[in-house]
Design an enzyme around this catalytic site. Sequence first.
Site, PDB file in Angstrom:
ATOM      1  CG  ASN A   1      46.203  29.940  38.718  1.00 31.21           C
ATOM      2  OD1 ASN A   1      46.942  29.458  37.801  1.00 31.21           O
ATOM      3  ND2 ASN A   1      45.562  31.591  38.794  1.00 31.21           N
TER       4      ASN A   1
ATOM      5  NE  ARG B   1      42.612  29.859  36.093  1.00 34.20           N
ATOM      6  CZ  ARG B   1      43.245  30.769  35.196  1.00 34.20           C
ATOM      7  NH1 ARG B   1      44.833  30.444  35.496  1.00 34.20           N
ATOM      8  NH2 ARG B   1      42.447  31.301  34.611  1.00 34.20           N
TER       9      ARG B   1
ATOM     10  CG  HIS C   1      38.298  35.032  32.455  1.00 28.95           C
ATOM     11  ND1 HIS C   1      38.430  35.830  31.925  1.00 28.95           N
ATOM     12  CD2 HIS C   1      39.291  34.876  32.603  1.00 28.95           C
ATOM     13  CE1 HIS C   1      39.400  37.047  31.619  1.00 28.95           C
ATOM     14  NE2 HIS C   1      40.254  36.337  32.308  1.00 28.95           N
TER      15      HIS C   1
ATOM     16  NE  ARG D   1      45.688  37.823  27.182  1.00 29.12           N
ATOM     17  CZ  ARG D   1      44.810  37.841  28.345  1.00 29.12           C
ATOM     18  NH1 ARG D   1      43.901  36.596  28.229  1.00 29.12           N
ATOM     19  NH2 ARG D   1      44.851  37.637  29.962  1.00 29.12           N
TER      20      ARG D   1
ATOM     21  CD  GLU E   1      39.317  33.906  37.801  1.00 34.33           C
ATOM     22  OE1 GLU E   1      39.338  32.706  37.241  1.00 34.33           O
ATOM     23  OE2 GLU E   1      39.890  34.408  38.440  1.00 34.33           O
TER      24      GLU E   1
END
Length: 400
Positions: free
Chosen positions: A7, A90, A180, A241, A385
């Site tokens: 990742n 990823r 996601h 965010r 993940e």
Amino acid sequence: MKILVINAGSSSLKYQLINIDDESVIAKGMCERIGIDGRIKHTAFDGREYVEEAEMKNHTEAFKYVEYALVKSDAAVLKSMSEIGAVGHRIVQGGAIFDKPELVNEDVIEKILELSELAPLHNIGSVQGIRACIECLGSELPQVVVFDNSFHNTMPPHAYMYAIPYEYYEKYAVRRYGFHGTSHKYVSAKCAEVMGRDISELKLITCHLGNGSSITAVDGGKCIDTSMGFTPLDGLIMGTRSGSLDPSVVTFLGEKEGISYKEMSELLNKKSGYLGVSGISNDDRDLQEKAAEGNERAKLAIKMLDYQIIKLIGSYAAAMNGVDAIVFTGGIGENVDVHRAAVCKGLTYLGVDFDFEKNAGLRGRIAELSKPGSKVKIYVIPTNEELSIARDTYALVSGK
Ligand code: AMP
């Protein structure tokens, strides 16, 4: 088969080496501050560690440290890198082009780069990670790219279109993509498994709550709507965010404060959310601590998140005309009982009968938190993940 999951971000490279036969983690680690100074932290399955501060000018130099950690360090787990059967990467943004994992070739890399306009920091970092692997491991080793948004590609146009002139969709592919996806896919499948039901007959709402947060409506195993949008900025209040806001706030503040587009993007992505509202931190643990001491702005930020989760769950239950189960995952969803309790208190109208006792103190393991007989089931399911990427990689390279 041993699968290395990568990742890569703009200045970081996280990895996990997974034995796909028993799905165990052989080693994991992270290179940070690539291009700045550099640091690797590597942990083997038995707890041995290798940590080093060392200059990493680029992802290829960082990957050399990963190789060293895996093969030569005191925490080595391989005799040689040739024991690795495949690499899974990823990729954050696959746009509408990629709706399934792909084997890496120059054409795929080119398309990922073309899509980097939609996720500049992420996709360029990913390609640097892919190139580093090719350079260090050779082009013979199969590499697979798994896209973070492809699970959401089943959304119908009425869910992914924005009500702006249609030409911008045609010209620039401006639409909702969602993110996601690997996590939502993993926990929704796991939820069906835990319920002992076929996912095709379930209506699920999966809440991935962490530093970045998103909620997805999964009807019959397919995403029909999700809260992140064109970019991962949309939806819920997050660590730094803003989540959704009236677009006029952007034009108003831009004019009043003389803020450029670039600065505005920085403000909304890095200085807003928990951090912006509380003025304290982007981390839920810090906010819980300050809230307990009576800090009003910490309390407000926490309450905003819980309220927004309740509203989104309500809207997705409406969109699916029902819901069978709601899943909490991510750093906050898995570990913070007070958020789960606050949210589920607001869902009694749906038929949620929440077990507050079972919830209290529960961290990071699969559990059902609804009482027997609850019309809507509530679960905590830790996301994974990396395993999901390893499974997709293995499926593609083995043809299984
Ligand atoms: P994530 O982005 O999924 O790693 O989640 C990070 C968020 O989860 C932060 O706001 C943390 O404060 C929160 N969190 C709470 N408890 C934990 C925990 N035990 N481990 C990791 N994150 C946690």
